[in-house]
Design an enzyme around this catalytic site. Structure first.
Site, PDB file in Angstrom:
ATOM      1  N   PHE A 149      38.095  48.922  52.051  1.00 44.36           N
ATOM      2  CA  PHE A 149      39.640  48.715  51.224  1.00 44.36           C
ATOM      3  C   PHE A 149      40.197  47.078  50.730  1.00 44.36           C
ATOM      4  CE2 PHE A 149      39.563  52.003  54.203  1.00 44.36           C
ATOM      5  CZ  PHE A 149      40.242  53.058  53.604  1.00 44.36           C
ATOM      6  N   LYS A 168      39.221  57.024  51.307  1.00 44.28           N
ATOM      7  CA  LYS A 168      39.400  56.066  50.198  1.00 44.28           C
ATOM      8  C   LYS A 168      39.818  56.600  49.240  1.00 44.28           C
ATOM      9  CE  LYS A 168      37.938  52.464  47.541  1.00 44.28           C
ATOM     10  NZ  LYS A 168      38.568  51.693  48.118  1.00 44.28           N
ATOM     11  N   PHE A 196      53.657  48.190  46.321  1.00 45.31           N
ATOM     12  CA  PHE A 196      53.363  48.703  45.404  1.00 45.31           C
ATOM     13  C   PHE A 196      53.826  49.087  44.607  1.00 45.31           C
ATOM     14  CE2 PHE A 196      48.568  48.399  44.591  1.00 45.31           C
ATOM     15  CZ  PHE A 196      48.008  47.521  45.433  1.00 45.31           C
ATOM     16  N   GLY A 231      44.827  48.499  36.548  1.00 42.19           N
ATOM     17  CA  GLY A 231      43.773  48.438  35.861  1.00 42.19           C
ATOM     18  C   GLY A 231      42.976  48.354  37.132  1.00 42.19           C
ATOM     19  N   CYS A 274      39.145  50.541  40.323  1.00 44.25           N
ATOM     20  CA  CYS A 274      38.908  51.027  40.848  1.00 44.25           C
ATOM     21  C   CYS A 274      40.111  51.643  40.732  1.00 44.25           C
ATOM     22  CB  CYS A 274      38.438  50.442  42.250  1.00 44.25           C
ATOM     23  SG  CYS A 274      37.304  50.207  43.469  1.00 44.25           S
ATOM     24  N   LYS A 329      45.024  41.732  37.188  1.00 41.81           N
ATOM     25  CA  LYS A 329      46.035  40.780  38.077  1.00 41.81           C
ATOM     26  C   LYS A 329      45.261  39.363  37.823  1.00 41.81           C
ATOM     27  CE  LYS A 329      44.824  41.859  42.670  1.00 41.81           C
ATOM     28  NZ  LYS A 329      44.288  42.383  43.901  1.00 41.81           N
TER      29      LYS A 329
HETATM   30  P1  NAD Z   1      29.871  45.625  41.674  1.00 42.17           P
HETATM   31  O1  NAD Z   1      30.001  46.295  39.866  1.00 42.17           O
HETATM   32  O2  NAD Z   1      30.909  43.892  41.656  1.00 42.17           O
HETATM   33  O3  NAD Z   1      28.397  45.169  42.545  1.00 42.17           O
HETATM   34  C1  NAD Z   1      27.614  46.304  42.056  1.00 42.17           C
HETATM   35  C2  NAD Z   1      26.237  45.359  42.493  1.00 42.17           C
HETATM   36  O4  NAD Z   1      24.821  45.916  42.779  1.00 42.17           O
HETATM   37  C3  NAD Z   1      25.563  44.631  40.843  1.00 42.17           C
HETATM   38  O5  NAD Z   1      25.527  43.482  40.615  1.00 42.17           O
HETATM   39  C4  NAD Z   1      24.363  45.314  40.731  1.00 42.17           C
HETATM   40  O6  NAD Z   1      23.379  45.052  40.268  1.00 42.17           O
HETATM   41  C5  NAD Z   1      23.767  45.722  42.061  1.00 42.17           C
HETATM   42  N1  NAD Z   1      23.331  46.977  42.249  1.00 42.17           N
HETATM   43  C6  NAD Z   1      22.819  48.024  41.248  1.00 42.17           C
HETATM   44  N2  NAD Z   1      21.778  48.598  42.264  1.00 42.17           N
HETATM   45  C7  NAD Z   1      21.087  47.908  42.831  1.00 42.17           C
HETATM   46  C8  NAD Z   1      19.962  47.947  43.670  1.00 42.17           C
HETATM   47  N3  NAD Z   1      19.454  49.307  44.108  1.00 42.17           N
HETATM   48  N4  NAD Z   1      19.885  47.860  44.301  1.00 42.17           N
HETATM   49  C9  NAD Z   1      20.216  46.512  44.816  1.00 42.17           C
HETATM   50  N5  NAD Z   1      21.511  45.932  43.683  1.00 42.17           N
HETATM   51  C10 NAD Z   1      21.659  46.984  42.789  1.00 42.17           C
HETATM   52  O7  NAD Z   1      31.338  46.845  42.122  1.00 42.17           O
HETATM   53  P2  NAD Z   1      32.058  46.967  44.017  1.00 42.17           P
HETATM   54  O8  NAD Z   1      33.058  46.040  42.601  1.00 42.17           O
HETATM   55  O9  NAD Z   1      30.986  45.351  44.441  1.00 42.17           O
HETATM   56  O10 NAD Z   1      32.220  48.084  43.370  1.00 42.17           O
HETATM   57  C11 NAD Z   1      31.369  48.478  44.505  1.00 42.17           C
HETATM   58  C12 NAD Z   1      31.646  49.748  45.535  1.00 42.17           C
HETATM   59  O11 NAD Z   1      32.646  49.697  46.239  1.00 42.17           O
HETATM   60  C13 NAD Z   1      31.851  50.423  44.010  1.00 42.17           C
HETATM   61  O12 NAD Z   1      31.608  52.414  44.957  1.00 42.17           O
HETATM   62  C14 NAD Z   1      33.597  51.060  44.005  1.00 42.17           C
HETATM   63  O13 NAD Z   1      34.333  51.175  44.176  1.00 42.17           O
HETATM   64  C15 NAD Z   1      33.740  49.861  45.657  1.00 42.17           C
HETATM   65  N6  NAD Z   1      34.695  49.236  45.751  1.00 42.17           N
HETATM   66  C16 NAD Z   1      35.107  48.094  44.788  1.00 42.17           C
HETATM   67  C17 NAD Z   1      36.348  47.180  46.034  1.00 42.17           C
HETATM   68  C18 NAD Z   1      36.243  46.237  44.523  1.00 42.17           C
HETATM   69  O14 NAD Z   1      36.984  45.468  44.825  1.00 42.17           O
HETATM   70  N7  NAD Z   1      35.803  45.308  43.745  1.00 42.17           N
HETATM   71  C19 NAD Z   1      37.021  47.958  46.279  1.00 42.17           C
HETATM   72  C20 NAD Z   1      36.767  48.955  47.552  1.00 42.17           C
HETATM   73  C21 NAD Z   1      35.507  49.221  47.189  1.00 42.17           C
HETATM   74  C1  UGA Z   2      42.938  48.058  44.764  1.00 41.97           C
HETATM   75  C2  UGA Z   2      43.431  48.623  46.497  1.00 41.97           C
HETATM   76  O1  UGA Z   2      44.641  47.839  46.304  1.00 41.97           O
HETATM   77  C3  UGA Z   2      41.955  48.363  47.031  1.00 41.97           C
HETATM   78  O2  UGA Z   2      42.661  48.411  49.173  1.00 41.97           O
HETATM   79  C4  UGA Z   2      41.232  48.962  46.614  1.00 41.97           C
HETATM   80  O3  UGA Z   2      39.980  48.346  48.106  1.00 41.97           O
HETATM   81  C5  UGA Z   2      40.127  48.908  45.987  1.00 41.97           C
HETATM   82  O4  UGA Z   2      41.647  49.192  44.649  1.00 41.97           O
HETATM   83  C6  UGA Z   2      39.327  49.705  45.319  1.00 41.97           C
HETATM   84  O5  UGA Z   2      38.961  50.281  45.732  1.00 41.97           O
HETATM   85  O6  UGA Z   2      38.537  49.056  44.246  1.00 41.97           O
HETATM   86  P1  UGA Z   2      42.402  46.150  43.244  1.00 41.97           P
HETATM   87  O7  UGA Z   2      42.089  46.730  42.309  1.00 41.97           O
HETATM   88  O8  UGA Z   2      41.651  45.056  43.287  1.00 41.97           O
HETATM   89  O9  UGA Z   2      42.988  46.953  44.306  1.00 41.97           O
HETATM   90  O10 UGA Z   2      44.006  46.134  42.772  1.00 41.97           O
HETATM   91  P2  UGA Z   2      45.517  46.037  43.409  1.00 41.97           P
HETATM   92  O11 UGA Z   2      46.338  45.309  43.937  1.00 41.97           O
HETATM   93  O12 UGA Z   2      45.500  47.030  44.000  1.00 41.97           O
HETATM   94  O13 UGA Z   2      45.579  46.148  42.020  1.00 41.97           O
HETATM   95  C7  UGA Z   2      45.171  46.725  41.266  1.00 41.97           C
HETATM   96  C8  UGA Z   2      46.485  47.103  39.638  1.00 41.97           C
HETATM   97  O14 UGA Z   2      47.679  47.536  40.490  1.00 41.97           O
HETATM   98  C9  UGA Z   2      46.491  45.605  39.073  1.00 41.97           C
HETATM   99  O15 UGA Z   2      46.684  46.551  37.731  1.00 41.97           O
HETATM  100  C10 UGA Z   2      47.386  45.778  38.899  1.00 41.97           C
HETATM  101  O16 UGA Z   2      48.492  45.257  38.911  1.00 41.97           O
HETATM  102  C11 UGA Z   2      48.943  46.592  39.226  1.00 41.97           C
HETATM  103  N1  UGA Z   2      50.059  47.407  40.126  1.00 41.97           N
HETATM  104  C12 UGA Z   2      49.573  47.009  41.512  1.00 41.97           C
HETATM  105  C13 UGA Z   2      51.242  46.686  39.870  1.00 41.97           C
HETATM  106  O17 UGA Z   2      50.715  47.108  38.296  1.00 41.97           O
HETATM  107  N2  UGA Z   2      52.023  46.801  40.686  1.00 41.97           N
HETATM  108  C14 UGA Z   2      51.960  46.809  42.096  1.00 41.97           C
HETATM  109  O18 UGA Z   2      52.821  47.356  42.372  1.00 41.97           O
HETATM  110  C15 UGA Z   2      50.752  46.798  42.306  1.00 41.97           C
END
Ligand code: NAD
Ligand code: UGA
Length: 439
Positions: free
Chosen positions: A157, A212, A257, A265, A268, A328
């Site tokens: 999260f 999630k 929020f 954007g 996620c 953001k």
């Molecule tokens: P990301 O694209 O930043 O990173 C993924 C990494 O995995 C890449 O570096 C890629 O090269 C690597 N990869 C792919 N296949 C592989 C393999 N077989 N072995 C080793 N490495 C491999 O992705 P992310 O933003 O970290 O998101 C990962 C997951 O977590 C997604 O499902 C996303 O929805 C979830 N998530 C993301 C966030 C966030 O803030 N970015 C927050 C919560 C959950």
């Molecule tokens: C979001 C969730 O907050 C995380 O809990 C979650 O783990 C993550 O997605 C994920 O699954 O990847 P994140 O995308 O990093 O995190 O950023 P946020 O702070 O949630 O903002 C998301 C978007 O909403 C941004 O574009 C932000 O500017 C916008 N936002 C957020 C608003 O326009 N208004 C708000 O009040 C809050």
């Protein structure tokens, strides 16, 4: 405990670094060689406040290492996290190919290196309901039963820009598993959370997967709600920030929020809403609210474009200064950033774009190309501009020197899609000011 993390992206890297900080021995694996080389030198491939300090500290302690060799790392690990991306496919469904590739790699390693106690395979990537069960089935068909590998769902999260703080100090830890062994091993891995009495939500695999998506979808509902309300407030001589404050003090609603903006954007919310809708479709349940959230979000970006275009009427070769490109503040992530929709529409309407972002320009360039002039400061972006458009709420924009800004611009007009500028100060400084959700 010996831990392997597959994927050195936002989630995998932050998880690996924090687990090393908890005292575990952690190998973070990626298939991207340049990413791994950077990390070995203690340099982060992503902009995330505080991460480099933790990388260098834990590298030096010997608890953290980076490599491309999954087999060497995972054969001795007692817990393996999968944190690879699960992007949108053409249909909106989560594309699980990276996840299943990682699972198949693990099945082959587990088959070759049997251990006395089961390895815990933790799915940290965001995956649709039923995926962890599919992972179990896949392992079984490769001859790996529950006695060898237990699948656990432990969704993440964290927020980008605040990822280290969120990972070190989460509000809750969700663990889905059908097995007591899975729960117990993850709990002992997360011993600082137990010590700090951070709530553990122990549920079935399917519930963890749903929690999630439902959490992200609900937060997106709040944002689209306030964005829609913002449009109404603009027509009814009301400030949506006053309305949001009054609403948010109700404990049942909560203040977070409810900030209007140019539309949400990031990597996620947009993809997760589409993926949850697709799960609904697959199961014969139309998730109507999510369709509305998505269309409100699209309209919001068009609304920002309309506000800018209407202020450029009659200007020959208009110039728009854009402050902020990232989706953001405090991140360089450009995935699904509103700027990617808004800027091309402004350009199609004849505007020249001069943009400034503190850290995201390098990631924006391949996506927006040379049609945008990338500037090294807010003042440089404002030079000769007819409208200043604020798209990201970076701290330095809150107290920007308005008189200096005005002196740079051809006409002093601000379109504030983030409400970072105080309207009265802007008006006093001689600007024509529009803030989203304000009459
Ligand atoms: P990301 O694209 O930043 O990173 C993924 C990494 O995995 C890449 O570096 C890629 O090269 C690597 N990869 C792919 N296949 C592989 C393999 N077989 N072995 C080793 N490495 C491999 O992705 P992310 O933003 O970290 O998101 C990962 C997951 O977590 C997604 O499902 C996303 O929805 C979830 N998530 C993301 C966030 C966030 O803030 N970015 C927050 C919560 C959950
Ligand atoms: C979001 C969730 O907050 C995380 O809990 C979650 O783990 C993550 O997605 C994920 O699954 O990847 P994140 O995308 O990093 O995190 O950023 P946020 O702070 O949630 O903002 C998301 C978007 O909403 C941004 O574009 C932000 O500017 C916008 N936002 C957020 C608003 O326009 N208004 C708000 O009040 C809050």
């Amino acid at each position: 405990m010996k831990v392997t993390v597959i994927g050195a992206g936002y989630v995998g890297l932050v998880t690996g670094v924090c687990l090393a900080d908890f005292g575990h021995s952690v190998d973070v694996i990626d298939i991207d060689s340049s990413r791994i080389e950077r990390l070995k030198e203690g340099k982060s491939p992503i902009f995330e406040p505080g991460i480099e300090r933790l990388i260098t500290h834990n590298l030096a302690s010997g608890r953290l290492s980076f490599s491309m060799d999954l087999e060497s790392a995972a054969r001795a690990a007692s817990v393996v996290f999968i944190a690879v991306s699960t992007p949108s496919s053409d249909t909106g469904e989560a594309d699980l190919r990276y996840l299943f590739t990682a699972v198949d790699q693990m099945a082959a390693i587990l088959a070759q290196h049997p251990s006395e106690t089961p390895t815990i395979l933790v799915v940290k990537s965001t995956v649709p309901v039923g995926t962890c069960t599919a992972v179990r089935t896949r392992l079984l068909s490769a001859g790996i039963g529950e006695d060898r590998c237990v699948v656990v769902s432990n969704p993440e999260f964290l927020r980008e820009g605040n990822a280290i703080g969120d990972c070190l100090n989460p509000e809750r830890v969700v663990i889905g598993s059908g097995s007591a062994v899975g729960f117990e091993r993850i709990k002992s891995l997360y011993h600082p959370y137990v010590a700090r009495e951070i709530p553990f939500v122990e549920v079935a695999l399917e519930a963890a997967e749903h929690i999630k998506y439902a959490s992200n979808a609900f937060l997106a509902v709040k944002i689209s709600f306030v964005n829609e309300l913002a449009l109404l407030c603009e027509k009814t001589n009301t400030d949506v920030l006053e309305v949001a404050r009054g609403m948010g003090l109700d404990g049942r609603i909560g203040p977070s929020f409810l900030m209007p903006g140019p539309g949400f954007g990031g990597s996620c919310f947009p993809k997760d809403i589409r993926a949850l809708e697709a799960v609904g479709q697959k199961n014969g349940v139309e998730l109507k609210l999510l369709g509305a959230v998505d269309s409100v979000n699209k309209r919001q970006k068009h609304h920002v474009v309309t506000q800018v275009i209407s202020r450029l009427a009659g200007i020959v070769s208009p110039v728009v200064a854009v402050l902020g490109l990232a989706f953001k503040a405090n991140t360089d992530d450009m995935r699904d950033a509103p700027a990617l929709d808004i800027l091309p529409l402004l350009i199609a309407n004849g505007a020249v774009i001069q943009a400034y972002d503190l850290v995201a320009a390098d990631n924006a360039r391949p996506l927006l190309g040379d049609q945008v002039r990338y500037c090294s400061s807010a003042m440089a972006a404002a030079a000769g501009a007819d409208v200043l458009l604020i798209l990201t709420e970076w701290n330095e924009f809150y107290d920007i020197d308005l008189m200096a800004l005005k002196a740079q611009m051809r006409s002093p007009t601000i379109v504030d899609a983030r409400r970072v500028i105080d309207p009265q100060s802007a008006i006093r400084a001689g600007f024509s000011y529009y803030g989203i959700g304000r009459a």
